[in-house]
Design a protein around this motif. Structure first.
Motif, PDB file in Angstrom:
ATOM      1  N   GLY A  73       0.638  -1.254   0.010  1.00 32.18           N
ATOM      2  CA  GLY A  73      -0.216   0.083  -0.050  1.00 32.18           C
ATOM      3  C   GLY A  73       0.735   1.397   0.148  1.00 32.18           C
ATOM      4  O   GLY A  73       0.281   2.470  -0.165  1.00 32.18           O
ATOM      5  N   TRP A  74       2.128   1.283   0.108  1.00 31.72           N
ATOM      6  CA  TRP A  74       2.882   2.321   0.093  1.00 31.72           C
ATOM      7  C   TRP A  74       3.276   2.816  -1.333  1.00 31.72           C
ATOM      8  O   TRP A  74       3.396   2.015  -2.119  1.00 31.72           O
ATOM      9  CB  TRP A  74       4.379   2.057   0.866  1.00 31.72           C
ATOM     10  N   THR A  75       2.936   4.129  -1.688  1.00 34.84           N
ATOM     11  CA  THR A  75       3.200   4.731  -2.978  1.00 34.84           C
ATOM     12  C   THR A  75       4.276   5.923  -2.604  1.00 34.84           C
ATOM     13  O   THR A  75       4.942   6.104  -1.726  1.00 34.84           O
ATOM     14  CB  THR A  75       1.992   5.472  -3.330  1.00 34.84           C
ATOM     15  N   GLU A  76       4.933   6.378  -3.820  1.00 32.16           N
ATOM     16  CA  GLU A  76       5.851   7.443  -3.704  1.00 32.16           C
ATOM     17  C   GLU A  76       5.419   8.606  -3.096  1.00 32.16           C
ATOM     18  O   GLU A  76       5.990   9.237  -2.174  1.00 32.16           O
ATOM     19  CB  GLU A  76       6.329   7.787  -5.077  1.00 32.16           C
ATOM     20  N   ARG A  77       4.134   8.889  -3.241  1.00 36.34           N
ATOM     21  CA  ARG A  77       3.472  10.115  -2.577  1.00 36.34           C
ATOM     22  C   ARG A  77       3.230   9.901  -1.127  1.00 36.34           C
ATOM     23  O   ARG A  77       3.526  10.821  -0.508  1.00 36.34           O
ATOM     24  CB  ARG A  77       1.973  10.369  -3.279  1.00 36.34           C
ATOM     25  N   LEU A  78       3.012   8.666  -0.671  1.00 34.88           N
ATOM     26  CA  LEU A  78       2.775   8.492   0.747  1.00 34.88           C
ATOM     27  C   LEU A  78       4.129   8.597   1.480  1.00 34.88           C
ATOM     28  O   LEU A  78       4.351   9.107   2.437  1.00 34.88           O
ATOM     29  CB  LEU A  78       2.275   7.183   1.083  1.00 34.88           C
ATOM     30  N   LEU A  79       5.160   7.985   0.637  1.00 36.53           N
ATOM     31  CA  LEU A  79       6.648   8.130   1.277  1.00 36.53           C
ATOM     32  C   LEU A  79       6.990   9.635   1.257  1.00 36.53           C
ATOM     33  O   LEU A  79       7.431  10.351   2.397  1.00 36.53           O
ATOM     34  CB  LEU A  79       7.440   7.402   0.270  1.00 36.53           C
ATOM     35  N   LEU A  87      10.756  -0.225  -1.044  1.00 33.55           N
ATOM     36  CA  LEU A  87      10.449   1.325  -0.833  1.00 33.55           C
ATOM     37  C   LEU A  87      11.753   2.311  -1.025  1.00 33.55           C
ATOM     38  O   LEU A  87      11.584   3.364  -1.176  1.00 33.55           O
ATOM     39  CB  LEU A  87      10.116   1.393   0.406  1.00 33.55           C
ATOM     40  N   VAL A  88      12.717   1.635  -1.183  1.00 35.97           N
ATOM     41  CA  VAL A  88      14.259   2.605  -1.217  1.00 35.97           C
ATOM     42  C   VAL A  88      14.111   3.634  -2.312  1.00 35.97           C
ATOM     43  O   VAL A  88      14.593   4.581  -2.160  1.00 35.97           O
ATOM     44  CB  VAL A  88      15.325   1.896  -1.223  1.00 35.97           C
TER      45      VAL A  88
END
Length: 200
Positions: free
Chosen positions: A57-63, A148-149
């Motif tokens: 569920g992690w996206t670039e925007r959330l990161l 996620l990196v």
């Protein structure tokens, strides 16, 4: 000669032309010699980041939203972990930041600094319990999921281009217990972490 310019009715170009004419210049000739202003490039923004699921569920925007919202010390630790590929021991992180020129973190305070990530995670992130930063207690290693990196690299690239979007350190009093005036925020001391437990 008296010259009157109505700044609400006249355009900038009309005002300049009137001034030039008052001084005997030909506005058309003067304007033709002006260099063409370079086109302004649009500033990059969070809307340029992907909303596709990278992992759990992690996206670039959330990161990026996480990078923006955490305290500067926690942001610096996240950046360091990204720089070294997503995994580093507690001792490596501690040594890196003890005498860091921009973001020094005292020995035993890493865990306290990283509580910011846990607090932000409660507001930002997918609707599950996955974390950006994990700690393996057995071997005392901080770890970011490899998937996620790359997203965090892009988030930090945007953060570098738009530092105006980042959360800043609150103003603190330098004297213990004193608050010199408006804008001063009294903060509790960071939690020490001799066992480095409870990492976000």
């Amino acid at each position: 000669m008296q010259l009157t310019i109505d700044t609400q009715a006249d355009t900038y170009e009309q005002a300049i032309a009137a001034v030039q004419a008052a001084y005997g210049l030909n506005p058309a000739l003067v304007a033709s010699s002006w260099p063409t202003a370079p086109a302004l490039e649009p500033r990059p923004g969070p809307e340029s980041l992907s909303s596709s699921d990278m992992w759990e569920g992690w996206t670039e925007r959330l990161l990026f939203d996480t990078v923006v919202a955490v305290m500067p010390g926690a942001r610096a630790v996240l950046r360091r972990l990204v720089e070294v590929g997503g995994t580093a021991s507690y001792d490596d992180i501690r040594e890196h930041f003890i005498h860091h020129p921009e973001t020094p973190i005292a020995q035993g305070r890493i865990g306290g600094v990283l509580t910011s990530i846990r607090a932000v995670r409660r507001r930002i992130g997918p609707d599950n319990n996955t974390r950006v930063l994990q700690l393996d207690d057995r071997i005392r290693v901080y770890r970011i999921e490899p998937a996620l990196v790359e997203g965090l690299k892009r988030a930090f690239d945007l953060a570098d281009a738009r530092p105006d979007l980042l959360r800043q350190e609150p103003v603190r009093s330098r004297a213990a217990g004193a608050c010199p005036g408006p804008g001063c925020v009294r903060l509790p001391e960071a939690v020490s972490d001799p066992q480095i437990s409870d990492v976000p």
